[in-house]
Design a protein around this motif. Sequence first.
Motif, PDB file in Angstrom:
ATOM      1  N   LEU B  32       5.392  -5.277  -8.615  1.00  0.00           N
ATOM      2  CA  LEU B  32       3.960  -5.416  -8.342  1.00  0.00           C
ATOM      3  C   LEU B  32       3.548  -4.556  -7.144  1.00  0.00           C
ATOM      4  CD1 LEU B  32       1.840  -7.063  -9.763  1.00  0.00           C
ATOM      5  CD2 LEU B  32       2.139  -8.861  -8.099  1.00  0.00           C
ATOM      6  N   ASP B  33       4.360  -4.599  -6.093  1.00  0.00           N
ATOM      7  CA  ASP B  33       4.057  -3.821  -4.887  1.00  0.00           C
ATOM      8  C   ASP B  33       4.049  -2.323  -5.179  1.00  0.00           C
ATOM      9  OD1 ASP B  33       3.595  -5.765  -3.147  1.00  0.00           O
ATOM     10  OD2 ASP B  33       5.403  -5.525  -1.950  1.00  0.00           O
ATOM     11  N   PHE B  34       5.030  -1.894  -5.969  1.00  0.00           N
ATOM     12  CA  PHE B  34       5.159  -0.483  -6.293  1.00  0.00           C
ATOM     13  C   PHE B  34       3.966  -0.024  -7.129  1.00  0.00           C
ATOM     14  CE2 PHE B  34       6.893   2.905  -9.075  1.00  0.00           C
ATOM     15  CZ  PHE B  34       7.175   3.823  -8.087  1.00  0.00           C
ATOM     16  N   PHE B  35       3.588  -0.868  -8.076  1.00  0.00           N
ATOM     17  CA  PHE B  35       2.455  -0.540  -8.932  1.00  0.00           C
ATOM     18  C   PHE B  35       1.177  -0.415  -8.102  1.00  0.00           C
ATOM     19  CE2 PHE B  35      -0.992  -1.617 -11.859  1.00  0.00           C
ATOM     20  CZ  PHE B  35      -0.747  -0.713 -12.873  1.00  0.00           C
ATOM     21  N   ARG B  36       0.997  -1.345  -7.174  1.00  0.00           N
ATOM     22  CA  ARG B  36      -0.187  -1.313  -6.300  1.00  0.00           C
ATOM     23  C   ARG B  36      -0.181  -0.067  -5.433  1.00  0.00           C
ATOM     24  NH1 ARG B  36       0.433  -7.296  -4.335  1.00  0.00           N
ATOM     25  NH2 ARG B  36      -0.778  -8.422  -5.874  1.00  0.00           N
ATOM     26  N   GLU B  37       1.046   0.354  -5.026  1.00  0.00           N
ATOM     27  CA  GLU B  37       1.176   1.542  -4.181  1.00  0.00           C
ATOM     28  C   GLU B  37       0.740   2.793  -4.947  1.00  0.00           C
ATOM     29  OE1 GLU B  37       2.935   3.181  -0.478  1.00  0.00           O
ATOM     30  OE2 GLU B  37       2.041   1.320  -1.098  1.00  0.00           O
ATOM     31  N   LEU B  38       1.088   2.818  -6.234  1.00  0.00           N
ATOM     32  CA  LEU B  38       0.813   4.009  -7.043  1.00  0.00           C
ATOM     33  C   LEU B  38      -0.629   4.090  -7.521  1.00  0.00           C
ATOM     34  CD1 LEU B  38       3.722   4.724  -9.529  1.00  0.00           C
ATOM     35  CD2 LEU B  38       2.967   6.101  -7.619  1.00  0.00           C
ATOM     36  N   PHE B  39      -1.188   2.947  -7.928  1.00  0.00           N
ATOM     37  CA  PHE B  39      -2.500   2.960  -8.565  1.00  0.00           C
ATOM     38  C   PHE B  39      -3.595   2.398  -7.669  1.00  0.00           C
ATOM     39  CE2 PHE B  39       0.253   3.302 -12.173  1.00  0.00           C
ATOM     40  CZ  PHE B  39      -0.448   4.106 -13.042  1.00  0.00           C
ATOM     41  N   GLN B  40      -4.752   2.940  -7.842  1.00  0.00           N
ATOM     42  CA  GLN B  40      -5.929   2.369  -7.207  1.00  0.00           C
ATOM     43  C   GLN B  40      -6.428   1.233  -8.105  1.00  0.00           C
ATOM     44  OE1 GLN B  40      -7.446   3.322  -4.168  1.00  0.00           O
ATOM     45  NE2 GLN B  40      -5.428   4.266  -4.041  1.00  0.00           N
ATOM     46  N   GLU B  57      -6.009 -11.807 -12.037  1.00  0.00           N
ATOM     47  CA  GLU B  57      -5.017 -12.730 -12.616  1.00  0.00           C
ATOM     48  C   GLU B  57      -3.682 -12.009 -12.862  1.00  0.00           C
ATOM     49  OE1 GLU B  57      -4.374 -14.899 -16.808  1.00  0.00           O
ATOM     50  OE2 GLU B  57      -6.470 -14.713 -16.196  1.00  0.00           O
ATOM     51  N   VAL B  58      -3.773 -10.757 -13.330  1.00  0.00           N
ATOM     52  CA  VAL B  58      -2.549 -10.022 -13.667  1.00  0.00           C
ATOM     53  C   VAL B  58      -1.872  -9.420 -12.438  1.00  0.00           C
ATOM     54  CG1 VAL B  58      -1.623  -8.041 -14.954  1.00  0.00           C
ATOM     55  CG2 VAL B  58      -3.316  -9.528 -16.010  1.00  0.00           C
ATOM     56  N   PHE B  59      -2.661  -8.762 -11.597  1.00  0.00           N
ATOM     57  CA  PHE B  59      -2.052  -8.005 -10.484  1.00  0.00           C
ATOM     58  C   PHE B  59      -2.161  -8.676  -9.127  1.00  0.00           C
ATOM     59  CE2 PHE B  59      -4.064  -4.661 -13.246  1.00  0.00           C
ATOM     60  CZ  PHE B  59      -2.915  -4.379 -13.947  1.00  0.00           C
ATOM     61  N   GLY B  60      -3.026  -9.677  -8.993  1.00  0.00           N
ATOM     62  CA  GLY B  60      -3.294 -10.217  -7.665  1.00  0.00           C
ATOM     63  C   GLY B  60      -4.210  -9.257  -6.922  1.00  0.00           C
ATOM     64  N   ALA B  61      -4.330  -9.449  -5.609  1.00  0.00           N
ATOM     65  CA  ALA B  61      -5.239  -8.603  -4.826  1.00  0.00           C
ATOM     66  C   ALA B  61      -4.505  -7.393  -4.254  1.00  0.00           C
ATOM     67  CB  ALA B  61      -5.842  -9.422  -3.716  1.00  0.00           C
ATOM     68  N   TRP B  62      -5.223  -6.282  -4.177  1.00  0.00           N
ATOM     69  CA  TRP B  62      -4.677  -5.077  -3.538  1.00  0.00           C
ATOM     70  C   TRP B  62      -4.770  -5.229  -2.028  1.00  0.00           C
ATOM     71  CZ3 TRP B  62      -4.072  -4.204  -8.371  1.00  0.00           C
ATOM     72  CH2 TRP B  62      -3.589  -2.997  -8.860  1.00  0.00           C
ATOM     73  N   GLU B  63      -3.873  -4.623  -1.303  1.00  0.00           N
ATOM     74  CA  GLU B  63      -3.960  -4.658   0.161  1.00  0.00           C
ATOM     75  C   GLU B  63      -5.190  -3.884   0.634  1.00  0.00           C
ATOM     76  OE1 GLU B  63      -0.577  -3.310   2.406  1.00  0.00           O
ATOM     77  OE2 GLU B  63       0.686  -4.716   1.285  1.00  0.00           O
ATOM     78  N   ASN B  64      -5.798  -4.355   1.687  1.00  0.00           N
ATOM     79  CA  ASN B  64      -6.943  -3.690   2.332  1.00  0.00           C
ATOM     80  C   ASN B  64      -8.164  -3.532   1.418  1.00  0.00           C
ATOM     81  OD1 ASN B  64      -5.215  -3.311   4.506  1.00  0.00           O
ATOM     82  ND2 ASN B  64      -4.499  -1.379   3.620  1.00  0.00           N
ATOM     83  N   GLU B  65      -8.174  -4.246   0.327  1.00  0.00           N
ATOM     84  CA  GLU B  65      -9.349  -4.153  -0.542  1.00  0.00           C
ATOM     85  C   GLU B  65      -9.791  -5.566  -0.904  1.00  0.00           C
ATOM     86  OE1 GLU B  65      -9.305  -1.276  -3.775  1.00  0.00           O
ATOM     87  OE2 GLU B  65      -7.595  -0.330  -2.825  1.00  0.00           O
ATOM     88  N   VAL B  66     -11.071  -5.771  -0.902  1.00  0.00           N
ATOM     89  CA  VAL B  66     -11.580  -7.125  -1.155  1.00  0.00           C
ATOM     90  C   VAL B  66     -12.260  -7.146  -2.515  1.00  0.00           C
ATOM     91  CG1 VAL B  66     -13.111  -8.949  -0.309  1.00  0.00           C
ATOM     92  CG2 VAL B  66     -11.922  -7.459   1.303  1.00  0.00           C
ATOM     93  N   PHE B  67     -11.895  -8.087  -3.354  1.00  0.00           N
ATOM     94  CA  PHE B  67     -12.492  -8.136  -4.696  1.00  0.00           C
ATOM     95  C   PHE B  67     -13.252  -9.420  -4.948  1.00  0.00           C
ATOM     96  CE2 PHE B  67      -8.180  -6.427  -4.815  1.00  0.00           C
ATOM     97  CZ  PHE B  67      -8.498  -5.083  -4.873  1.00  0.00           C
ATOM     98  N   VAL B  68     -12.912 -10.452  -4.185  1.00  0.00           N
ATOM     99  CA  VAL B  68     -13.539 -11.748  -4.532  1.00  0.00           C
ATOM    100  C   VAL B  68     -14.535 -12.185  -3.471  1.00  0.00           C
ATOM    101  CG1 VAL B  68     -11.761 -12.635  -6.034  1.00  0.00           C
ATOM    102  CG2 VAL B  68     -11.490 -12.839  -3.564  1.00  0.00           C
TER     103      VAL B  68
END
Lengths: 196, 68
Positions: B32-40, B57-68
């Motif tokens: 999951l961490d690696f995927f988040r690192e690669l993709f926006q 639900e699938v990926f959780g939250a990205w670091e330094n980005e707010v979605f909710v």
Amino acid sequence: MKKDLSFLLYLIPFLLLFRSASPKETALFFLSALLHELGHLGTIYALGYKTERFFLSPAGAGIGLDTVLIPYRKEIFIYLSGPFLNVLSATGALFLIRNRPSPTLFYFFFCNVFLCLINLLPICGLDGYQTLFSLISMIGNPEMAERILIPLSRATLVILTCFGLALFFSSKGASLLIFCLMLFWEQERKKATNIS
Amino acid sequence: MGQKLRRFFILILLLLLFLAPAQSTSFPHFSLDFFRELFQWESAREVFDLDEKEAIEVFGAWENEVFV
């Protein structure tokens, strides 16, 4: 009769990678690895060859054939069929995620993409290396393939390790480094086997 | 030489096994961490064709980005 139990040592890296994983996550990774091996196995049988033994190595599992005399072109098919089945599984998972998103399916997708990409690298013991070896041997000869691929394998492994270190220091975990260690181990094992 | 290297690999792996936190060597966590690192966030959502709720639900939250 003395049994060689050294293969049990190869389980240490897997214990490291999955000790905190749920049984489902562990099962999905091994299912992806099993699909990879089934890809090889299916092609071996489809081409009319027979298997002699299955074995564990630091780089994963291996299949021994009852013959070493296989045309290079057929060898290439056998080596590429494992990653190909991973691509098919990942595509299936992607299709399912689009219809019914779930973290489980995403993890299965990632496992298959990871296994496919890692196995296609030209590192000794992996399918990418063996494919290139057969390809260069077909065009030139096995000595030429060895001369080209041994330095390429070492260089690729060093680059992958640097990438693993970068991920480790950016606190993305040590998993890739552990895989690199397994691949270094495999290289040493192969070198020792060739010498003895 | 081969034997020494083999012992070295095993020693490092055992050290990691006993000293490293379980999460730092966990492959599922890495995926999951690696995927988040690669993709926006946006491109990941596009690849999997997910709306915002499904993507969280699938990926959780990205670091330094707010979605909710």
